[in-house]
Scaffold this motif. Structure first.
Motif, PDB file in Angstrom:
ATOM      1  N   GLN A  15       0.954  -1.126  -0.067  1.00  0.00           N
ATOM      2  CA  GLN A  15       0.256   0.293   0.286  1.00  0.00           C
ATOM      3  C   GLN A  15       0.885   0.535   0.097  1.00  0.00           C
ATOM      4  OE1 GLN A  15      -3.474  -0.554  -0.244  1.00  0.00           O
ATOM      5  NE2 GLN A  15      -2.911  -2.376  -0.186  1.00  0.00           N
ATOM      6  N   TYR A  16       0.596   2.493  -0.906  1.00  0.00           N
ATOM      7  CA  TYR A  16       1.062   3.486  -0.889  1.00  0.00           C
ATOM      8  C   TYR A  16       0.571   4.202  -1.660  1.00  0.00           C
ATOM      9  CZ  TYR A  16       5.652   5.935  -1.836  1.00  0.00           C
ATOM     10  OH  TYR A  16       6.369   7.241  -1.866  1.00  0.00           O
ATOM     11  N   GLY A  17       0.498   5.464  -1.020  1.00  0.00           N
ATOM     12  CA  GLY A  17      -0.065   6.503  -1.643  1.00  0.00           C
ATOM     13  C   GLY A  17      -1.239   6.268  -2.092  1.00  0.00           C
ATOM     14  N   GLY A  18      -1.910   5.510  -0.748  1.00  0.00           N
ATOM     15  CA  GLY A  18      -3.376   4.840  -0.611  1.00  0.00           C
ATOM     16  C   GLY A  18      -4.098   4.291  -2.063  1.00  0.00           C
ATOM     17  N   LYS A  19      -2.992   3.478  -2.539  1.00  0.00           N
ATOM     18  CA  LYS A  19      -3.442   2.513  -3.558  1.00  0.00           C
ATOM     19  C   LYS A  19      -2.509   1.057  -3.526  1.00  0.00           C
ATOM     20  CE  LYS A  19      -3.065   6.448  -7.344  1.00  0.00           C
ATOM     21  NZ  LYS A  19      -2.619   6.788  -8.820  1.00  0.00           N
ATOM     22  N   THR A  20      -2.799   0.298  -4.117  1.00  0.00           N
ATOM     23  CA  THR A  20      -2.249  -0.917  -4.119  1.00  0.00           C
ATOM     24  C   THR A  20      -1.230  -1.061  -5.570  1.00  0.00           C
ATOM     25  OG1 THR A  20      -3.853  -1.898  -2.486  1.00  0.00           O
ATOM     26  CG2 THR A  20      -2.589  -3.369  -4.239  1.00  0.00           C
ATOM     27  N   ILE A  21      -0.047  -1.374  -5.176  1.00  0.00           N
ATOM     28  CA  ILE A  21       1.238  -1.259  -5.900  1.00  0.00           C
ATOM     29  C   ILE A  21       2.099  -2.702  -5.672  1.00  0.00           C
ATOM     30  CG2 ILE A  21       3.162  -0.107  -6.785  1.00  0.00           C
ATOM     31  CD1 ILE A  21       2.177   2.425  -5.848  1.00  0.00           C
ATOM     32  N   LYS A  22       2.067  -3.473  -7.071  1.00  0.00           N
ATOM     33  CA  LYS A  22       2.487  -4.389  -7.188  1.00  0.00           C
ATOM     34  C   LYS A  22       4.490  -4.259  -6.787  1.00  0.00           C
ATOM     35  CE  LYS A  22       0.170  -7.771  -8.269  1.00  0.00           C
ATOM     36  NZ  LYS A  22       0.177  -9.219  -7.280  1.00  0.00           N
ATOM     37  N   THR A  23       5.431  -5.182  -6.351  1.00  0.00           N
ATOM     38  CA  THR A  23       7.145  -4.438  -6.474  1.00  0.00           C
ATOM     39  C   THR A  23       8.065  -5.579  -6.115  1.00  0.00           C
ATOM     40  OG1 THR A  23       8.775  -3.174  -5.642  1.00  0.00           O
ATOM     41  CG2 THR A  23       6.702  -4.069  -3.932  1.00  0.00           C
ATOM     42  N   GLY A  24       8.794  -6.540  -6.323  1.00  0.00           N
ATOM     43  CA  GLY A  24       9.848  -6.851  -7.096  1.00  0.00           C
ATOM     44  C   GLY A  24      10.979  -6.411  -5.860  1.00  0.00           C
ATOM     45  N   ILE A  25      10.657  -5.415  -5.577  1.00  0.00           N
ATOM     46  CA  ILE A  25      11.885  -5.197  -4.759  1.00  0.00           C
ATOM     47  C   ILE A  25      12.265  -5.602  -3.655  1.00  0.00           C
ATOM     48  CG2 ILE A  25      11.145  -2.904  -2.893  1.00  0.00           C
ATOM     49  CD1 ILE A  25      13.588  -1.317  -4.224  1.00  0.00           C
ATOM     50  N   PHE A  26      11.664  -6.875  -3.388  1.00  0.00           N
ATOM     51  CA  PHE A  26      12.036  -7.224  -1.106  1.00  0.00           C
ATOM     52  C   PHE A  26      12.354  -8.509  -1.884  1.00  0.00           C
ATOM     53  CE2 PHE A  26       8.097  -4.910  -0.724  1.00  0.00           C
ATOM     54  CZ  PHE A  26       8.734  -3.981   0.544  1.00  0.00           C
ATOM     55  N   LYS A  27      13.860  -9.108  -2.324  1.00  0.00           N
ATOM     56  CA  LYS A  27      14.577  -9.683  -3.236  1.00  0.00           C
ATOM     57  C   LYS A  27      16.072 -10.153  -2.088  1.00  0.00           C
ATOM     58  CE  LYS A  27      14.584  -8.019  -6.440  1.00  0.00           C
ATOM     59  NZ  LYS A  27      13.568  -8.659  -8.214  1.00  0.00           N
ATOM     60  N   VAL A  28      15.661 -11.100  -1.794  1.00  0.00           N
ATOM     61  CA  VAL A  28      16.156 -12.650  -0.468  1.00  0.00           C
ATOM     62  C   VAL A  28      17.031 -13.275  -1.231  1.00  0.00           C
ATOM     63  CG1 VAL A  28      13.840 -12.154   0.712  1.00  0.00           C
ATOM     64  CG2 VAL A  28      14.328 -13.943  -1.515  1.00  0.00           C
ATOM     65  N   PRO A  29      18.410 -13.521  -0.338  1.00  0.00           N
ATOM     66  CA  PRO A  29      19.030 -15.130  -1.708  1.00  0.00           C
ATOM     67  C   PRO A  29      18.275 -16.136  -1.255  1.00  0.00           C
ATOM     68  CG  PRO A  29      20.450 -13.640   0.528  1.00  0.00           C
ATOM     69  CD  PRO A  29      18.884 -13.029   0.807  1.00  0.00           C
ATOM     70  N   VAL A  30      18.730 -16.705  -2.657  1.00  0.00           N
ATOM     71  CA  VAL A  30      18.969 -17.854  -2.619  1.00  0.00           C
ATOM     72  C   VAL A  30      19.677 -18.855  -2.738  1.00  0.00           C
ATOM     73  CG1 VAL A  30      16.593 -17.153  -3.923  1.00  0.00           C
ATOM     74  CG2 VAL A  30      18.662 -17.677  -4.989  1.00  0.00           C
ATOM     75  N   ALA A  31      19.964 -20.330  -2.324  1.00  0.00           N
ATOM     76  CA  ALA A  31      21.005 -20.964  -2.264  1.00  0.00           C
ATOM     77  C   ALA A  31      20.972 -21.553  -3.588  1.00  0.00           C
ATOM     78  CB  ALA A  31      21.190 -22.003  -1.095  1.00  0.00           C
ATOM     79  N   GLY A  32      21.926 -22.337  -3.851  1.00  0.00           N
ATOM     80  CA  GLY A  32      22.749 -23.550  -4.655  1.00  0.00           C
ATOM     81  C   GLY A  32      22.780 -22.560  -5.999  1.00  0.00           C
ATOM     82  N   THR A  33      22.225 -23.200  -7.049  1.00  0.00           N
ATOM     83  CA  THR A  33      22.236 -23.437  -8.186  1.00  0.00           C
ATOM     84  C   THR A  33      21.059 -22.617  -9.270  1.00  0.00           C
ATOM     85  OG1 THR A  33      24.289 -24.596  -9.054  1.00  0.00           O
ATOM     86  CG2 THR A  33      22.987 -24.343 -10.913  1.00  0.00           C
ATOM     87  N   VAL A  34      21.206 -21.412 -10.033  1.00  0.00           N
ATOM     88  CA  VAL A  34      20.003 -21.003  -9.955  1.00  0.00           C
ATOM     89  C   VAL A  34      20.699 -20.525 -12.133  1.00  0.00           C
ATOM     90  CG1 VAL A  34      18.234 -18.636 -10.477  1.00  0.00           C
ATOM     91  CG2 VAL A  34      19.928 -19.680  -7.948  1.00  0.00           C
ATOM     92  N   MET A  35      19.388 -20.412 -12.173  1.00  0.00           N
ATOM     93  CA  MET A  35      19.062 -20.150 -13.996  1.00  0.00           C
ATOM     94  C   MET A  35      18.987 -18.834 -14.124  1.00  0.00           C
ATOM     95  SD  MET A  35      19.689 -21.946 -16.654  1.00  0.00           S
ATOM     96  CE  MET A  35      19.472 -21.381 -18.828  1.00  0.00           C
ATOM     97  N   LEU A  36      20.100 -18.317 -14.813  1.00  0.00           N
ATOM     98  CA  LEU A  36      19.646 -16.765 -15.611  1.00  0.00           C
ATOM     99  C   LEU A  36      19.714 -17.104 -16.586  1.00  0.00           C
ATOM    100  CD1 LEU A  36      21.674 -13.793 -15.136  1.00  0.00           C
ATOM    101  CD2 LEU A  36      21.320 -13.938 -17.067  1.00  0.00           C
ATOM    102  N   ARG A  37      18.565 -16.085 -16.806  1.00  0.00           N
ATOM    103  CA  ARG A  37      17.493 -16.250 -18.173  1.00  0.00           C
ATOM    104  C   ARG A  37      17.703 -14.790 -18.789  1.00  0.00           C
ATOM    105  NH1 ARG A  37      15.214 -21.287 -18.606  1.00  0.00           N
ATOM    106  NH2 ARG A  37      14.778 -22.292 -17.018  1.00  0.00           N
TER     107      ARG A  37
END
Length: 213
Positions: A15-37
């Motif tokens: 919730q920001y400025g009276g609106k519902t907004i989607k964001t991917g900013i809450f990054k968290v570390p992941v373990a192991g091997t990951v595919m970068l596309r």
């Protein structure tokens, strides 16, 4: 140079400025091997594809060296990998010494090319709990940089990073950021910057607008 952490997050609603907004900013570390596309890392996503993601902002890298600066500046000890919304927390790649167009190899297959500096928005302010932080972040010049993906592949935290290509007329990420926001009267250098082949189209348009004023 080294990849210290891979950080991902699916878009979340806030919730920001009276609106519902989607964001991917809450990054968290992941373990192991990951595919970068080509457009992302498996497990990651952007909330607003009009301003985030795409070919020229597929992957966001941030130098780990800046964490100590922000801990001191903000008097905080709770900063963790992915704090600034970065996909890749990297070591040894500072904005003053990497250039638009530099190509880096991570691990055995992945190749990434720097395309532009990162410009913070209100979502970083929300994440940090500091309304004025985007301005402070920009003025610090410690903004990180975006990559486009030249070759996909698997990456793992701890992988080495090698610079395998430097452009013929290199301009650092710091230099490009300064020309856009702090040295806008330097039309000679802005004209040079606008011609950099690897610079993202949006930044080329911004520089064209400055030159046409």
């Amino acid at each position: 140079m080294k990849l210290l952490s891979i950080n991902v997050s699916k878009p979340k609603s806030i919730q920001y400025g009276g609106k519902t907004i989607k964001t991917g900013i809450f990054k968290v570390p992941v373990a192991g091997t990951v595919m970068l596309r080509e457009k992302n890392i498996d497990g990651d996503g952007q909330g607003d594809l009009r301003v985030h993601g795409g070919t020229y902002k597929a992957i966001y890298g941030y130098p780990f060296e800046h964490y100590a600066y922000w801990q001191q500046e903000l008097q905080r000890d709770d900063l963790t990998y992915g704090q600034f919304g970065e996909n890749l927390t990297v070591e040894g790649l500072l904005e003053t010494s990497v250039h638009i167009g530099d190509v880096f190899q991570i691990g055995s297959t992945v190749k990434l090319q720097i395309t532009q500096p990162r410009v913070p928005c209100f979502k970083l302010a929300y994440k940090m709990g500091l309304p004025a932080f985007p301005k402070q972040f920009l003025e610090s010049r410690r903004v990180g940089f975006y990559f486009r993906v030249l070759e996909e592949g698997e990456i793992t935290a701890g992988d080495s990073i090698a610079r395998i290509e430097v452009p013929l007329e290199p301009m650092s990420v710091t230099e490009i950021l300064s020309l856009r926001y702090f040295d806008t009267d330097n039309h000679e250098k802005i004209a040079r910057a606008r011609k950099l082949p690897a610079l993202s189209p949006s930044w080329k348009r911004d520089f064209t607008k400055i030159l046409n004023r």
